[in-house]
Design a protein around this motif. Structure first.
Motif, PDB file in Angstrom:
ATOM      1  N   VAL A  54      60.991  30.357  27.786  1.00 57.43           N
ATOM      2  CA  VAL A  54      59.694  30.531  27.658  1.00 57.43           C
ATOM      3  C   VAL A  54      59.877  32.550  26.628  1.00 57.43           C
ATOM      4  CG1 VAL A  54      57.092  30.516  27.385  1.00 57.43           C
ATOM      5  CG2 VAL A  54      57.769  28.645  28.180  1.00 57.43           C
ATOM      6  N   TRP A  55      58.851  32.562  25.582  1.00 65.66           N
ATOM      7  CA  TRP A  55      59.719  33.702  24.976  1.00 65.66           C
ATOM      8  C   TRP A  55      57.470  34.020  24.765  1.00 65.66           C
ATOM      9  CZ3 TRP A  55      64.482  35.780  22.264  1.00 65.66           C
ATOM     10  CH2 TRP A  55      65.207  34.845  23.385  1.00 65.66           C
ATOM     11  N   ASN A  56      57.513  35.101  24.954  1.00 61.69           N
ATOM     12  CA  ASN A  56      56.249  35.983  23.709  1.00 61.69           C
ATOM     13  C   ASN A  56      57.193  36.605  23.355  1.00 61.69           C
ATOM     14  OD1 ASN A  56      53.933  34.471  24.979  1.00 61.69           O
ATOM     15  ND2 ASN A  56      55.261  34.407  26.806  1.00 61.69           N
ATOM     16  N   ALA A  57      56.438  37.044  21.560  1.00 59.24           N
ATOM     17  CA  ALA A  57      57.134  38.104  21.133  1.00 59.24           C
ATOM     18  C   ALA A  57      55.402  38.559  20.458  1.00 59.24           C
ATOM     19  CB  ALA A  57      57.976  36.729  19.672  1.00 59.24           C
ATOM     20  N   TRP A  58      55.913  39.869  20.976  1.00 59.30           N
ATOM     21  CA  TRP A  58      54.369  40.904  20.933  1.00 59.30           C
ATOM     22  C   TRP A  58      54.311  41.332  19.849  1.00 59.30           C
ATOM     23  CZ3 TRP A  58      51.171  40.354  24.665  1.00 59.30           C
ATOM     24  CH2 TRP A  58      51.487  39.884  26.122  1.00 59.30           C
ATOM     25  N   GLU A  59      55.090  41.879  18.846  1.00 55.23           N
ATOM     26  CA  GLU A  59      55.454  42.083  17.223  1.00 55.23           C
ATOM     27  C   GLU A  59      55.142  41.606  16.257  1.00 55.23           C
ATOM     28  OE1 GLU A  59      58.041  44.883  17.873  1.00 55.23           O
ATOM     29  OE2 GLU A  59      57.449  45.554  19.856  1.00 55.23           O
ATOM     30  N   VAL A  60      54.406  40.111  15.979  1.00 55.74           N
ATOM     31  CA  VAL A  60      54.320  39.627  14.506  1.00 55.74           C
ATOM     32  C   VAL A  60      53.228  39.528  14.432  1.00 55.74           C
ATOM     33  CG1 VAL A  60      54.732  37.030  13.731  1.00 55.74           C
ATOM     34  CG2 VAL A  60      55.080  37.423  16.484  1.00 55.74           C
ATOM     35  N   SER A  61      53.859  40.444  12.746  1.00 54.92           N
ATOM     36  CA  SER A  61      52.845  40.550  11.803  1.00 54.92           C
ATOM     37  C   SER A  61      52.890  40.255  10.361  1.00 54.92           C
ATOM     38  CB  SER A  61      52.684  42.229  11.769  1.00 54.92           C
ATOM     39  OG  SER A  61      51.780  41.967  10.976  1.00 54.92           O
ATOM     40  N   TRP A  62      51.762  40.043  10.023  1.00 48.30           N
ATOM     41  CA  TRP A  62      52.320  39.247   8.030  1.00 48.30           C
ATOM     42  C   TRP A  62      51.193  39.769   7.212  1.00 48.30           C
ATOM     43  CZ3 TRP A  62      50.462  36.725  12.191  1.00 48.30           C
ATOM     44  CH2 TRP A  62      48.874  36.000  12.355  1.00 48.30           C
ATOM     45  N   LEU A  63      51.056  39.774   5.797  1.00 47.53           N
ATOM     46  CA  LEU A  63      49.676  40.026   5.438  1.00 47.53           C
ATOM     47  C   LEU A  63      49.513  38.523   4.737  1.00 47.53           C
ATOM     48  CD1 LEU A  63      51.767  42.511   2.929  1.00 47.53           C
ATOM     49  CD2 LEU A  63      51.063  42.554   4.756  1.00 47.53           C
ATOM     50  N   GLU A  64      48.392  38.787   4.495  1.00 46.21           N
ATOM     51  CA  GLU A  64      47.293  37.447   3.698  1.00 46.21           C
ATOM     52  C   GLU A  64      47.368  37.840   2.307  1.00 46.21           C
ATOM     53  OE1 GLU A  64      42.922  38.817   5.070  1.00 46.21           O
ATOM     54  OE2 GLU A  64      43.202  38.076   6.861  1.00 46.21           O
ATOM     55  N   PRO A  65      46.915  36.723   1.705  1.00 48.80           N
ATOM     56  CA  PRO A  65      46.841  36.781   0.394  1.00 48.80           C
ATOM     57  C   PRO A  65      46.540  38.118   0.053  1.00 48.80           C
ATOM     58  CG  PRO A  65      46.863  34.597   0.864  1.00 48.80           C
ATOM     59  CD  PRO A  65      45.984  35.744   2.026  1.00 48.80           C
ATOM     60  N   GLY A  66      45.690  38.792   0.051  1.00 49.45           N
ATOM     61  CA  GLY A  66      45.591  40.500  -0.298  1.00 49.45           C
ATOM     62  C   GLY A  66      45.531  41.062   0.317  1.00 49.45           C
ATOM     63  N   GLY A  67      46.820  41.154   0.293  1.00 50.29           N
ATOM     64  CA  GLY A  67      47.597  41.958   1.541  1.00 50.29           C
ATOM     65  C   GLY A  67      46.698  42.574   2.205  1.00 50.29           C
ATOM     66  N   LYS A  68      46.243  42.418   2.929  1.00 46.54           N
ATOM     67  CA  LYS A  68      45.767  42.878   5.029  1.00 46.54           C
ATOM     68  C   LYS A  68      46.405  42.672   5.951  1.00 46.54           C
ATOM     69  CE  LYS A  68      42.203  41.297   7.196  1.00 46.54           C
ATOM     70  NZ  LYS A  68      40.630  41.139   7.573  1.00 46.54           N
ATOM     71  N   VAL A  71      48.276  40.511  12.629  1.00 45.69           N
ATOM     72  CA  VAL A  71      48.843  40.582  14.056  1.00 45.69           C
ATOM     73  C   VAL A  71      48.883  39.725  14.833  1.00 45.69           C
ATOM     74  CG1 VAL A  71      49.325  43.006  13.998  1.00 45.69           C
ATOM     75  CG2 VAL A  71      47.501  42.258  15.455  1.00 45.69           C
ATOM     76  N   ALA A  72      49.972  39.005  16.219  1.00 50.90           N
ATOM     77  CA  ALA A  72      49.601  38.063  16.820  1.00 50.90           C
ATOM     78  C   ALA A  72      50.649  37.518  17.273  1.00 50.90           C
ATOM     79  CB  ALA A  72      49.547  36.651  15.898  1.00 50.90           C
ATOM     80  N   ARG A  73      50.941  37.172  18.618  1.00 47.36           N
ATOM     81  CA  ARG A  73      51.322  37.361  19.397  1.00 47.36           C
ATOM     82  C   ARG A  73      52.481  35.564  19.384  1.00 47.36           C
ATOM     83  NH1 ARG A  73      49.289  35.862  23.932  1.00 47.36           N
ATOM     84  NH2 ARG A  73      50.107  33.511  24.159  1.00 47.36           N
ATOM     85  N   ALA A  74      53.346  35.559  19.368  1.00 47.92           N
ATOM     86  CA  ALA A  74      54.012  34.295  18.905  1.00 47.92           C
ATOM     87  C   ALA A  74      54.918  33.701  20.619  1.00 47.92           C
ATOM     88  CB  ALA A  74      55.734  34.315  18.405  1.00 47.92           C
ATOM     89  N   ARG A  75      53.699  32.183  20.792  1.00 53.85           N
ATOM     90  CA  ARG A  75      54.598  31.895  22.036  1.00 53.85           C
ATOM     91  C   ARG A  75      55.779  30.918  21.745  1.00 53.85           C
ATOM     92  NH1 ARG A  75      53.375  27.866  25.955  1.00 53.85           N
ATOM     93  NH2 ARG A  75      53.927  28.569  27.961  1.00 53.85           N
ATOM     94  N   LEU A  76      56.642  31.082  22.317  1.00 53.82           N
ATOM     95  CA  LEU A  76      57.628  30.329  22.012  1.00 53.82           C
ATOM     96  C   LEU A  76      58.416  28.968  23.107  1.00 53.82           C
ATOM     97  CD1 LEU A  76      59.994  33.171  19.890  1.00 53.82           C
ATOM     98  CD2 LEU A  76      58.215  31.963  19.276  1.00 53.82           C
ATOM     99  N   GLN A  77      58.680  28.222  22.833  1.00 56.80           N
ATOM    100  CA  GLN A  77      59.255  27.251  23.635  1.00 56.80           C
ATOM    101  C   GLN A  77      60.308  26.497  23.380  1.00 56.80           C
ATOM    102  OE1 GLN A  77      56.612  25.592  26.454  1.00 56.80           O
ATOM    103  NE2 GLN A  77      57.833  23.871  26.733  1.00 56.80           N
TER     104      GLN A  77
END
Length: 279
Positions: A54-68, A71-77
């Motif tokens: 089980v991995w927790n990735a604490w630095e996940v980020s992307w842009l919405e279609p409008g550019g905003k 952020v989230a944490r990804a839980r990977l198994q």
């Protein structure tokens, strides 16, 4: 070229100066075969354990279609039966490539990560994106008695299974114990990886002082987190041939990632959902 083949054709980014990706690139993922180390432990295709990483990735980020940004944490198994694990620095570089990519919905991000990691690992990887305020990882105590206050003279700092002993006075037991003194080293850079280790078993009693010395003996041992836990499982299983054995390590976050290998002789066993105190 598939992401799996692309990853295999790249060099391991560990120990190298690399630029952070500014665009999405699944070829950054670097798979590492599990079989090489398992063969050295005498393991075959029929593994003596089940489990997952089980991995927790604490630095996940992307842009919405409008550019905003989002952020989230990804839980990977990652399943224990996957042919490969994924090197952690390559995963960090890969995830960084999402920072300027636009997605309609978080589910789209999770689907892409799951697809790419599954290709690199060679088996289905479960991915869940968790909002920052979800509060879904409560702090928990590791299971059982802490061994760390046992008086001990330590001379071994390389993995030393010969330190393990049975405690004949206690006969057969069912117990859980843990230690916060786990430290191992990255096999490439030599950087320390700190963690808490828990051992739960039913069978001939293991001498607690001997077990603590064995855990400490990994202090200068160089290997990946997952391989360290599997080595411990094999060593302890060979010593006491328990009816049941579960070994779990919760490593501290490094580079925005924490890695938590879980190995058990129980087919239906699964790691508890939460964070141990040091995480």
């Amino acid at each position: 070229m598939s992401s799996e083949h692309a990853g295999k054709n790249r060099h391991n980014p560990l120990g190298q100066a690399v630029e952070y990706a500014c665009v999405y690139d699944p070829g950054l993922l670097f798979p590492i075969p599990r079989g090489d180390t398992r063969a050295g432990l005498g393991l075959t295709a029929s593994l003596p354990f089940t489990g997952c990483d089980v991995w927790n990735a604490w630095e996940v980020s992307w842009l919405e279609p409008g550019g905003k940004p989002r952020v989230a944490r990804a839980r990977l198994q990652l399943p224990v039966a996957s042919p490969n694990l994924v090197e952690s620095k390559s995963l960090k570089l890969y995830l960084n490539g999402f920072n300027q990519e636009r997605f309609e919905h978080p589910d789209d991000v999770a689907a892409v990560i799951a697809r790419d990691l599954s290709a690199a690992a060679g088996a289905r990887v479960a991915v869940e994106l968790v909002a920052p305020d979800a509060g879904d990882l409560p702090l928990q105590a590791p299971p059982g008695q802490c061994l760390d206050d046992i008086a001990l003279v330590v001379r071994e700092y390389q993995a030393a299974p010969e330190l393990l002993l049975l405690d004949q006075r206690r006969g057969t037991v069912e117990e859980s114990v843990h230690s916060h003194l786990l430290r191992s080293l990255c096999p490439v850079t030599g950087q320390p990886d700190w963690g808490t280790l828990a051992v739960s078993y039913a069978g001939p009693a293991i001498d607690h002082a001997a077990l603590l010395g064995y855990i400490i003996s990994f202090r200068q041992h160089q290997d990946y987190h997952e391989h360290c836990v599997e080595r411990m499982f094999v060593d302890i299983h060979r010593l006491c041939t328990p009816d049941r054995l579960t070994i779990e390590a919760r490593y501290l976050r490094r580079g925005g990632l924490d890695i938590n290998p879980f190995r058990s002789s129980e087919a239906d066993a699964a790691p508890a959902h939460g964070r141990w105190y040091r995480q």
